[in-house]
Design a protein around this motif. Structure first.
Motif, PDB file in Angstrom:
ATOM      1  N   THR A   1     -25.602  53.618  13.760  1.00  0.00           N
ATOM      2  CA  THR A   1     -24.532  52.708  14.155  1.00  0.00           C
ATOM      3  C   THR A   1     -23.568  53.520  15.011  1.00  0.00           C
ATOM      4  O   THR A   1     -23.071  54.561  14.570  1.00  0.00           O
ATOM      5  N   VAL A   2     -23.350  53.057  16.226  1.00  0.00           N
ATOM      6  CA  VAL A   2     -22.528  53.815  17.175  1.00  0.00           C
ATOM      7  C   VAL A   2     -21.285  53.011  17.526  1.00  0.00           C
ATOM      8  O   VAL A   2     -21.377  51.885  18.032  1.00  0.00           O
ATOM      9  N   VAL A   3     -20.133  53.588  17.243  1.00  0.00           N
ATOM     10  CA  VAL A   3     -18.845  52.974  17.561  1.00  0.00           C
ATOM     11  C   VAL A   3     -18.366  53.549  18.884  1.00  0.00           C
ATOM     12  O   VAL A   3     -18.297  54.778  19.043  1.00  0.00           O
ATOM     13  N   VAL A   4     -18.035  52.686  19.842  1.00  0.00           N
ATOM     14  CA  VAL A   4     -17.568  53.148  21.146  1.00  0.00           C
ATOM     15  C   VAL A   4     -16.333  52.361  21.568  1.00  0.00           C
ATOM     16  O   VAL A   4     -16.114  51.231  21.125  1.00  0.00           O
ATOM     17  N   ASN A   5     -15.539  52.961  22.432  1.00  0.00           N
ATOM     18  CA  ASN A   5     -14.408  52.246  23.039  1.00  0.00           C
ATOM     19  C   ASN A   5     -14.564  52.221  24.555  1.00  0.00           C
ATOM     20  O   ASN A   5     -13.583  52.130  25.291  1.00  0.00           O
ATOM     21  N   SER A   6     -15.812  52.294  25.016  1.00  0.00           N
ATOM     22  CA  SER A   6     -16.114  52.302  26.443  1.00  0.00           C
ATOM     23  C   SER A   6     -17.122  51.201  26.751  1.00  0.00           C
ATOM     24  O   SER A   6     -18.280  51.294  26.319  1.00  0.00           O
ATOM     25  N   PRO A   7     -16.737  50.161  27.492  1.00  0.00           N
ATOM     26  CA  PRO A   7     -17.700  49.115  27.853  1.00  0.00           C
ATOM     27  C   PRO A   7     -18.956  49.641  28.553  1.00  0.00           C
ATOM     28  O   PRO A   7     -20.061  49.190  28.227  1.00  0.00           O
ATOM     29  N   PRO A   8     -18.869  50.610  29.484  1.00  0.00           N
ATOM     30  CA  PRO A   8     -20.108  51.121  30.082  1.00  0.00           C
ATOM     31  C   PRO A   8     -21.045  51.770  29.068  1.00  0.00           C
ATOM     32  O   PRO A   8     -22.264  51.602  29.144  1.00  0.00           O
ATOM     33  N   LEU A   9     -20.491  52.511  28.105  1.00  0.00           N
ATOM     34  CA  LEU A   9     -21.344  53.135  27.091  1.00  0.00           C
ATOM     35  C   LEU A   9     -21.932  52.083  26.166  1.00  0.00           C
ATOM     36  O   LEU A   9     -23.099  52.192  25.746  1.00  0.00           O
TER      37      LEU A   9
ATOM     38  N   THR B   1     -27.261  50.178  16.477  1.00  0.00           N
ATOM     39  CA  THR B   1     -26.308  49.078  16.322  1.00  0.00           C
ATOM     40  C   THR B   1     -25.001  49.513  16.976  1.00  0.00           C
ATOM     41  O   THR B   1     -24.447  50.557  16.617  1.00  0.00           O
ATOM     42  N   VAL B   2     -24.526  48.731  17.926  1.00  0.00           N
ATOM     43  CA  VAL B   2     -23.336  49.107  18.690  1.00  0.00           C
ATOM     44  C   VAL B   2     -22.133  48.311  18.205  1.00  0.00           C
ATOM     45  O   VAL B   2     -22.181  47.077  18.129  1.00  0.00           O
ATOM     46  N   LEU B   3     -21.065  49.008  17.874  1.00  0.00           N
ATOM     47  CA  LEU B   3     -19.783  48.384  17.555  1.00  0.00           C
ATOM     48  C   LEU B   3     -18.800  48.739  18.660  1.00  0.00           C
ATOM     49  O   LEU B   3     -18.478  49.914  18.857  1.00  0.00           O
ATOM     50  N   MET B   4     -18.343  47.718  19.372  1.00  0.00           N
ATOM     51  CA  MET B   4     -17.431  47.933  20.497  1.00  0.00           C
ATOM     52  C   MET B   4     -16.000  47.666  20.046  1.00  0.00           C
ATOM     53  O   MET B   4     -15.685  46.575  19.567  1.00  0.00           O
ATOM     54  N   LEU B   5     -15.140  48.672  20.200  1.00  0.00           N
ATOM     55  CA  LEU B   5     -13.734  48.509  19.843  1.00  0.00           C
ATOM     56  C   LEU B   5     -13.031  47.668  20.904  1.00  0.00           C
ATOM     57  O   LEU B   5     -13.147  47.944  22.097  1.00  0.00           O
ATOM     58  N   GLY B   6     -12.291  46.669  20.468  1.00  0.00           N
ATOM     59  CA  GLY B   6     -11.570  45.822  21.415  1.00  0.00           C
ATOM     60  C   GLY B   6     -10.249  46.435  21.835  1.00  0.00           C
ATOM     61  O   GLY B   6      -9.837  47.481  21.350  1.00  0.00           O
ATOM     62  N   GLY B   7      -9.563  45.772  22.756  1.00  0.00           N
ATOM     63  CA  GLY B   7      -8.270  46.253  23.208  1.00  0.00           C
ATOM     64  C   GLY B   7      -8.141  46.195  24.714  1.00  0.00           C
ATOM     65  O   GLY B   7      -9.020  45.695  25.418  1.00  0.00           O
ATOM     66  N   ARG B   8      -7.026  46.725  25.209  1.00  0.00           N
ATOM     67  CA  ARG B   8      -6.814  46.798  26.653  1.00  0.00           C
ATOM     68  C   ARG B   8      -7.712  47.874  27.241  1.00  0.00           C
ATOM     69  O   ARG B   8      -7.804  48.979  26.722  1.00  0.00           O
ATOM     70  N   VAL B   9      -8.379  47.555  28.350  1.00  0.00           N
ATOM     71  CA  VAL B   9      -9.254  48.525  29.005  1.00  0.00           C
ATOM     72  C   VAL B   9      -8.463  49.260  30.079  1.00  0.00           C
ATOM     73  O   VAL B   9      -7.945  48.640  31.018  1.00  0.00           O
ATOM     74  N   ARG B  10      -8.352  50.578  29.939  1.00  0.00           N
ATOM     75  CA  ARG B  10      -7.699  51.392  30.966  1.00  0.00           C
ATOM     76  C   ARG B  10      -8.626  51.504  32.171  1.00  0.00           C
ATOM     77  O   ARG B  10      -9.768  51.961  32.054  1.00  0.00           O
ATOM     78  N   GLY B  11      -8.143  51.121  33.333  1.00  0.00           N
ATOM     79  CA  GLY B  11      -8.969  51.144  34.517  1.00  0.00           C
ATOM     80  C   GLY B  11      -9.410  52.532  34.920  1.00  0.00           C
ATOM     81  O   GLY B  11     -10.498  52.710  35.471  1.00  0.00           O
TER      82      GLY B  11
END
Length: 253
Positions: A118-126, A137-147
């Motif tokens: 299970t991989v937790v990421v805060n990067s949409p590309p990853l 299994t990918v868990l994507m952290l939500g929030g504001r995306v820094r450009g």
């Protein structure tokens, strides 16, 4: 010396001294000033230096933070070696965090297909790169995306991290020093990194040797918070010993 090697040394010198001079660099490397100017142009296009009259200044001294795409174009061989060495820290199965960053993109590419993770990421590309892996299994952290870094930050991501516990957090940093620990230019991103480390049983820093040349605005960890530093052979042996004395194991890949 290859041009890429010379450019890496120029970048390290600029970060250490705060500025480099064309004439001095030409004498140091035994090349023409035109060659050095071409090197500085390459580094400027990569987003790590800014040209000034007679030389160049590292972007962090001017308050800039290189964009992810620019950082992805430098130290590529070193980042690939670091990513492969990091596989030794993977659990056989379980949960991990992979921080945002160009070296982390290399880690995602070399993750073995036979691990149930299970991989937790805060990067949409990853997250996109991992989503098609049948064993992950990918868990994507939500929030504001820094450009600039393509990382999610702020309260949504922090709330999710506060409820998680993972085996290993693979972390990135903009700067690292014995005196200041791990630092990054943006306080919101520092808060996410701090929460990632707090949610992990073990923390592993992946950072090429140029990251040990300066400090940035926001500290998110001390060296005592990190279990292992994986870097490249370009890291000075004396500095590696100083880092290890502060707590973490240091691996030069």
């Amino acid at each position: 010396m290859y041009a890429e090697e010379r450019q890496q040394e120029i970048l390290s010198a600029a970060r250490a001294a705060g500025r480099v001079d064309v004439v001095t660099l030409a004498e140091q490397f035994g090349v023409t000033t035109e060659t050095i100017r071409r090197d500085l142009t390459v580094l400027e296009r990569a987003g790590v230096l800014r040209r000034v009259h007679g030389g160049a200044i590292p972007v962090e001294r001017l308050g800039f933070e290189p964009a992810l795409a620019a950082r992805d174009e430098v130290m590529t061989a070193e980042k690939e070696r670091i990513a492969k060495a990091a596989l030794a820290e993977l659990p056989q199965d379980g949960a991990i965090i992979i921080d945002a960053g160009s070296t982390m993109g290399r880690l995602v590419q070399v993750l073995p297909a036979d691990r149930e993770l299970t991989v937790v990421v805060n990067s949409p590309p990853l997250a996109t790169a991992l989503a098609t892996r049948p064993s992950v299994t990918v868990l994507m952290l939500g929030g504001r995306v820094r450009g600039r870094t393509l990382a999610t930050v702020e309260d949504w991501a922090l709330q999710q991290l506060s409820q998680l516990h993972v085996d290993v957090a693979f972390m990135a940093t903009n700067g690292c020093s014995v005196a200041r620990g791990l630092t990054t230019p943006d306080p919101a991103e520092a808060a996410i990194k701090r929460a990632m480390i707090a949610s992990a049983q073990r923390s592993v820093l992946l950072a090429d040797h140029t990251k040990f040349a300066g400090n940035y605005l926001a500290r998110f960890a001390t060296l005592a918070d990190i279990d292992v530093i994986i870097t490249d052979a370009g890291l000075d042996l004396e500095l590696a010993a100083d880092l290890a004395a502060a707590g973490p194991e240091v691996v030069r890949a």
